[in-house]
Design an enzyme around this catalytic site. Structure first.
Site, PDB file in Angstrom:
ATOM      1  N   GLY A 195    -100.576  28.185  34.610  1.00 17.36           N
ATOM      2  CA  GLY A 195     -99.994  27.318  33.591  1.00 17.36           C
ATOM      3  C   GLY A 195     -99.200  26.163  34.187  1.00 17.36           C
ATOM      4  N   ARG A 209    -100.493  23.295  48.403  1.00 16.30           N
ATOM      5  CA  ARG A 209    -100.977  23.593  49.761  1.00 16.30           C
ATOM      6  C   ARG A 209    -101.492  25.030  49.779  1.00 16.30           C
ATOM      7  NH1 ARG A 209     -97.327  26.567  52.758  1.00 16.30           N
ATOM      8  NH2 ARG A 209     -95.289  26.886  51.792  1.00 16.30           N
ATOM      9  N   HIS A 246    -105.678   4.080  37.673  1.00 16.10           N
ATOM     10  CA  HIS A 246    -105.387   2.662  37.439  1.00 16.10           C
ATOM     11  C   HIS A 246    -105.395   1.897  38.762  1.00 16.10           C
ATOM     12  CE1 HIS A 246    -104.309   3.420  33.247  1.00 16.10           C
ATOM     13  NE2 HIS A 246    -103.663   4.497  33.677  1.00 16.10           N
ATOM     14  N   ASN A 299    -106.438  28.018  27.782  1.00 20.71           N
ATOM     15  CA  ASN A 299    -105.297  28.341  26.924  1.00 20.71           C
ATOM     16  C   ASN A 299    -104.766  27.089  26.226  1.00 20.71           C
ATOM     17  OD1 ASN A 299    -103.178  29.921  25.785  1.00 20.71           O
ATOM     18  ND2 ASN A 299    -103.209  31.232  27.601  1.00 20.71           N
TER      19      ASN A 299
END
Length: 347
Positions: A139, A177, A112, A82
């Site tokens: 989403g 979880r 990093h 989407n």
């Protein structure tokens, strides 16, 4: 090893090097054009395929879309992504077939250095992210570097996935979880032992008899696979059994590396990338799902997968057709008889 190869191998890479900068520029220029288009515009698909090589025609990415390179994104068939997703593909991002990705999902592979002095330099690591087949990623989900999500998982909207999620799980939260494990058949796959010979040969005999009754008497002839071949597979650590409740219900051979019978093909393999081959796949009476279990196992090796079968093996050909394998041509096995050969692209 150039900087792109370092980046894809999890080695500290210099982002300022020309080959990486050229890759960034190529992606950003295409993305800038895509932002002003919809997936229904005439040139949208052509631009998208310039960004993401080998994107299947059945898979859809809704704009706007953001990524670092594009060539680090590996998408299988029937994937829907989407709008407003960000895939930072320093390392490979692999998404399995029939997976749905909700809006605003972020997949990060760059990492990093933890030392603040090192972070001042233009250097990064990258760790791959893998999402299995038939998943639904809600989403706003964030998936962190190095995470693997198994098949048939549901990740709740807004979750932050920091650790691996095994197949058939529902996971939510920050950090995500597992709140539910689907009650599917759970198999254990392990290397075949010499003490398994009796069970394995019994399964192979049942498979031979079943092939004959289904109109395929010529694939496994002369008591194939022989006891010597089975032992050879075991000694080379290429033979695997599938267990349920500590009972052997299936067997297969999986070999990484070149298959001698595939050196000649009446047709063409799609590429010369690393691959593994599934051979000698058989299930015990009344057992279903063994082929899928073997395929899931093979996919974890992270290379392309090849398989061959007899032209009269209708059940296997039907299974292959539904798993996005591509027909490549005819190969010939040791006794000179032909087999139809297929490849499933993972890389």
């Amino acid at each position: 090893m150039n900087e792109i190869e370092k980046m894809r191998s999890g080695i500290l890479a210099d982002m300022s090097k020309p080959e990486l900068q050229e890759s960034f520029i190529h992606a950003k220029q295409i993305l800038a054009k895509l932002r002003y288009m919809s997936e229904y515009d005439e040139d949208y698909r052509d631009l998208l395929e310039q960004l993401i090589p080998n994107l299947p025609s059945t898979s859809i990415i809704c704009p706007p879309f953001y990524c670092d390179h594009g060539h680090g994104i590996c998408i299988a068939e029937h994937v829907f992504i989407n709008s407003n997703c960000t895939f930072l593909d320093g390392a490979y991002i692999r998404i399995g077939a029939h997976t749905l990705i909700g809006p605003d999902v972020k997949i990060y592979t760059p990492h990093h250095p933890m030392d603040y002095v090192q972070r001042r330099q233009n250097m990064e690591y990258a760790y791959p992210v893998t999402i299995g087949e038939d998943c639904w990623i809600g989403g706003g989900t964030i998936i962190c570097p190095g995470v693997s999500i198994g098949d048939r998982c549901v990740i709740g909207a807004g979750s932050v996935v920091t650790k691996d999620i095994e197949s058939d799980c529902v996971a939510v939260g920050n950090p995500a979880r597992v709140i539910r494990r689907e009650n599917r058949n759970r198999y254990v796959i392990r290397h075949t032992k010499i003490t398994d010979i009796e069970s394995v040969t019994s399964i192979f005999k049942y498979a031979r008899d079943r092939m004959t009754t289904q109109g395929n008497p010529n694939q496994w002839t002369n008591n194939y696979p022989s006891k010597d071949l089975i032992i050879n597979d075991i000694m080379n650590h290429n033979s695997y059994v599938i267990e349920s409740d500590k009972k052997i219900i299936g067997v297969f051979t999986y070999i990484l590396g070149d298959e001698p019978n595939y050196s000649y093909i009446d047709g063409e393999w799609p590429d010369n990338k690393p691959y593994g081959t599934i051979h000698r796949l058989a299930a015990a009476p009344g057992i279903k799902g063994i082929a899928d279990a073997a395929l899931d196992f093979a996919k974890k090796s992270g290379v392309n997968i090849r398989i061959d079968t007899h032209a009269n093996n209708a059940p296997m050909l039907g299974w292959i057709a539904k798993r996005d394998f591509k027909y490549c041509g005819i190969i010939y096995v040791e006794d000179g008889t032909p087999r139809k050969a297929f490849q499933l692209n993972i890389l």
